[in-house]
Write a protein that holds these residues in place. Structure first.
Motif, short mmCIF file in Angstrom:
data_model
loop_
_atom_site.label_atom_id
_atom_site.label_comp_id
_atom_site.label_asym_id
_atom_site.label_seq_id
_atom_site.Cartn_x
_atom_site.Cartn_y
_atom_site.Cartn_z
N ALA A 51 14.88 8.08 0.67
CA ALA A 51 15.63 7.72 -0.54
C ALA A 51 15.58 8.86 -1.55
O ALA A 51 14.57 9.57 -1.67
N ALA A 52 16.69 9.02 -2.27
CA ALA A 52 16.77 10.03 -3.32
C ALA A 52 17.87 9.62 -4.28
O ALA A 52 18.83 8.94 -3.90
N ASP A 53 17.73 10.03 -5.52
CA ASP A 53 18.77 9.77 -6.52
C ASP A 53 19.06 8.27 -6.63
O ASP A 53 20.21 7.87 -6.83
N GLY A 54 18.05 7.43 -6.46
CA GLY A 54 18.20 6.00 -6.63
C GLY A 54 18.84 5.26 -5.47
O GLY A 54 19.14 4.08 -5.58
N GLU A 55 19.03 5.96 -4.32
CA GLU A 55 19.67 5.32 -3.17
C GLU A 55 18.94 5.67 -1.88
O GLU A 55 18.34 6.74 -1.77
N VAL A 56 19.03 4.75 -0.92
CA VAL A 56 18.57 5.06 0.43
C VAL A 56 19.65 5.89 1.10
O VAL A 56 20.79 5.44 1.26
N VAL A 57 19.31 7.13 1.47
CA VAL A 57 20.30 8.02 2.06
C VAL A 57 20.26 8.00 3.59
O VAL A 57 21.19 8.41 4.25
N HIS A 58 19.15 7.51 4.15
CA HIS A 58 19.07 7.34 5.60
C HIS A 58 17.94 6.38 5.91
O HIS A 58 16.85 6.48 5.34
N ALA A 59 18.21 5.44 6.81
CA ALA A 59 17.18 4.51 7.28
C ALA A 59 17.44 4.24 8.76
O ALA A 59 18.59 4.16 9.18
N GLU A 60 16.37 4.12 9.51
CA GLU A 60 16.54 3.82 10.93
C GLU A 60 15.40 2.91 11.40
O GLU A 60 14.23 3.17 11.11
N ARG A 61 15.80 1.85 12.10
CA ARG A 61 14.81 0.95 12.68
C ARG A 61 14.17 1.61 13.89
O ARG A 61 14.83 2.31 14.65
N LEU A 62 12.89 1.35 14.08
CA LEU A 62 12.14 1.89 15.20
C LEU A 62 11.84 0.78 16.20
O LEU A 62 11.69 -0.38 15.80
N PRO A 63 11.73 1.10 17.49
CA PRO A 63 11.44 0.06 18.48
C PRO A 63 10.04 -0.52 18.34
O PRO A 63 9.74 -1.60 18.85
N ALA B 90 0.83 -1.21 0.00
CA ALA B 90 0.00 0.00 0.00
C ALA B 90 0.87 1.26 0.00
O ALA B 90 0.57 2.23 -0.71
N LEU B 91 1.94 1.24 0.77
CA LEU B 91 2.86 2.39 0.79
C LEU B 91 3.55 2.55 -0.56
O LEU B 91 3.73 3.68 -1.05
N ARG B 92 3.94 1.44 -1.15
CA ARG B 92 4.59 1.52 -2.48
C ARG B 92 3.62 2.09 -3.50
O ARG B 92 4.02 2.91 -4.35
N ALA B 93 2.34 1.70 -3.42
CA ALA B 93 1.35 2.25 -4.34
C ALA B 93 1.20 3.76 -4.14
O ALA B 93 1.03 4.51 -5.12
N ASP B 94 1.28 4.20 -2.87
CA ASP B 94 1.23 5.65 -2.60
C ASP B 94 2.39 6.37 -3.27
O ASP B 94 2.22 7.46 -3.84
N LEU B 95 3.59 5.79 -3.20
CA LEU B 95 4.75 6.40 -3.85
C LEU B 95 4.54 6.48 -5.36
O LEU B 95 4.84 7.50 -5.99
N GLU B 96 4.05 5.40 -5.92
CA GLU B 96 3.84 5.37 -7.38
C GLU B 96 2.76 6.36 -7.80
O GLU B 96 2.89 7.01 -8.85
N ASP B 97 1.72 6.52 -6.98
CA ASP B 97 0.66 7.49 -7.29
C ASP B 97 1.19 8.92 -7.26
O ASP B 97 0.63 9.81 -7.92
N GLN B 98 2.25 9.14 -6.50
CA GLN B 98 2.86 10.48 -6.43
C GLN B 98 4.00 10.65 -7.43
O GLN B 98 4.78 11.60 -7.34
N ASN B 99 4.10 9.69 -8.36
CA ASN B 99 5.12 9.73 -9.41
C ASN B 99 6.54 9.74 -8.85
O ASN B 99 7.43 10.47 -9.35
N ALA B 100 6.76 8.94 -7.82
CA ALA B 100 8.11 8.80 -7.28
C ALA B 100 9.02 8.19 -8.34
O ALA B 100 8.60 7.31 -9.10
N PRO B 101 10.26 8.64 -8.43
CA PRO B 101 11.20 8.02 -9.37
C PRO B 101 11.29 6.51 -9.12
O PRO B 101 11.36 6.07 -7.97
N LYS B 102 11.29 5.74 -10.17
CA LYS B 102 11.31 4.28 -10.03
C LYS B 102 12.56 3.82 -9.29
O LYS B 102 12.51 2.85 -8.52
N SER B 103 13.67 4.51 -9.51
CA SER B 103 14.91 4.09 -8.83
C SER B 103 14.80 4.27 -7.32
O SER B 103 15.31 3.46 -6.54
N ALA B 104 14.10 5.34 -6.89
CA ALA B 104 13.91 5.56 -5.45
C ALA B 104 12.98 4.50 -4.86
O ALA B 104 13.22 3.99 -3.77
N VAL B 105 11.92 4.16 -5.60
CA VAL B 105 11.00 3.13 -5.13
C VAL B 105 11.72 1.80 -4.97
O VAL B 105 11.56 1.08 -3.98
#
Length: 370
Positions: free
Chosen positions: A78-90, A40-55
């Protein structure tokens, strides 16, 4: 909150995909449910025309988390085709969302992350102790302290002919060991600059250690009446409670200073327009922004300090030919990080409008009249 750790996040041109994903698995079909939430989140990104490389970059990170079951929630930028920051949550994020915008949607992440106070937890007994220390960047250090004295540890029963001698010897042993543990606590607290200290364990040993730690450590110390191991969940809850109290203290202290400076008409500004202008000129010492949804927008240029309330203001000030519009909180946080300003996230205040303001490093002095 020190925002220096965010600086590398803004080095990409954008657009940014920002994802807050719930990966909890609490039911029999949990894995499938988590997968469906991600779709569902991926569909939201695609509906907002997120770059495919970022998805694709976000998808790789989410699928790895799902496969390895390493977290209950995660935030990914993510930007420019890469994850620039990710953090796990408790746990699961307070709200799942996926957005595409010129800047990363960081305020919900910062509100959940909270202040990262460097802290220390020590569990002591009559033979030594175990110390866990975490610095402001989240680096973890574990120290096991073994006392120099092993015998005698326990006092003898009443009535023994040499009772008094052994009792004195036991107390001396505890004191020697407590002094060594306290010395290690002082050193570790200094290395990680601990602003919160919890000492737990055997009551007599704990009291002996508390008598030996330095005054600087003692003023940040809370005793926990628990004689358990350092990994005990109750101790972790006690530490989290202390850190939460320190966060509330920090927010209250800054909010009181803001109100005082604003009332005096001195080093504080209130409102989106005035705060934006102060950030643009590098005046802001501490940015105050509410942890609440807001529809306010700002105009931005490629440089973090190129931020304005209107597109005309941005063009006139910086000559920007292709200004972009984004969430006000995203633009303000980027400018604050770039100018080494600190951030305080204020809790929501009922139906009141989300406040924005700043404590200033300096005010612009009025020019003398000729």
């Amino acid at each position: 909150m020190d925002l220096a750790f965010l600086k590398t996040l803004y080095q990409r041109p954008g657009p940014y995909a920002s994802v807050y994903a719930d990966l909890t698995r609490t039911t029999e079909d949990a894995a499938k449910a988590a997968e469906l939430r991600w779709r569902a989140l991926r569909a939201d990104l695609e509906d907002q025309n997120a770059p495919k490389s970022a998805v694709r970059a976000v998808e790789r990170t989410i699928e790895e988390e799902l496969a390895l079951r390493r977290s209950e929630g995660i935030v990914v930028f993510a930007a420019d085709g890469e994850v620039v920051h990710a953090e796990r949550l408790p746990g699961a994020p307070r709200a799942t969302r996926a957005t595409v915008a010129p800047l990363p949607d960081v305020l919900p992440y910062l509100a959940e992350r909270g202040e990262r106070f460097p802290h220390l937890l020590a569990v002591v007994d009559r033979r030594g102790g175990a110390i866990d220390c975490v610095d402001g960047d989240g680096r973890h250090e574990h120290i096991d302290v073994r006392g120099d004295e092993e015998f005698p540890i326990r006092k003898v029963k009443a009535g023994d002919w040499n009772q008094s001698r052994y009792q004195r010897s036991s107390e001396n042993t505890w004191k020697v060991n407590a002094k060594k543990v306290a010395h290690e606590i002082d050193r570790a607290a200094d290395r990680c600059r601990a602003e919160a200290v919890v000492i737990a364990g055997d009551t007599r040993a704990r009291n002996a250690v508390m008598e030996e730690v330095s005054e600087g450590v003692l003023e940040h110390t809370l005793e926990a009446d628990k004689n358990t191991g350092i990994d005990d969940p109750d101790l972790d809850a006690e530490l989290r409670r202390l850190l939460k109290l320190k966060t509330a203290e920090r927010v209250m202290t800054v909010a009181e200073r803001f109100d005082r400076e604003l009332a005096n008409g001195e080093r504080a500004v209130s409102g989106l327009s005035a705060t934006t202008e102060a950030l643009r000129h590098g005046q802001v010492e501490t940015l105050l922004i509410a942890d609440a949804g807001a529809d306010a927008r700002l105009w931005i240029g490629p440089d973090p300090t190129q931020v304005a309330a209107t597109v005309d203001e941005l063009r006139e000030e910086f000559g920007i030919t292709d200004p972009r519009e984004d969430r006000a909180d995203a633009a303000l946080v980027r400018a604050a990080a770039a100018t080494d300003s600190e951030l305080v996230v204020l809790p929501p205040n009922g139906d009141a409008p989300p406040p924005v303001g700043a404590v200033l490093r300096y005010t612009t002095m009025p020019q003398a009249q000729p």
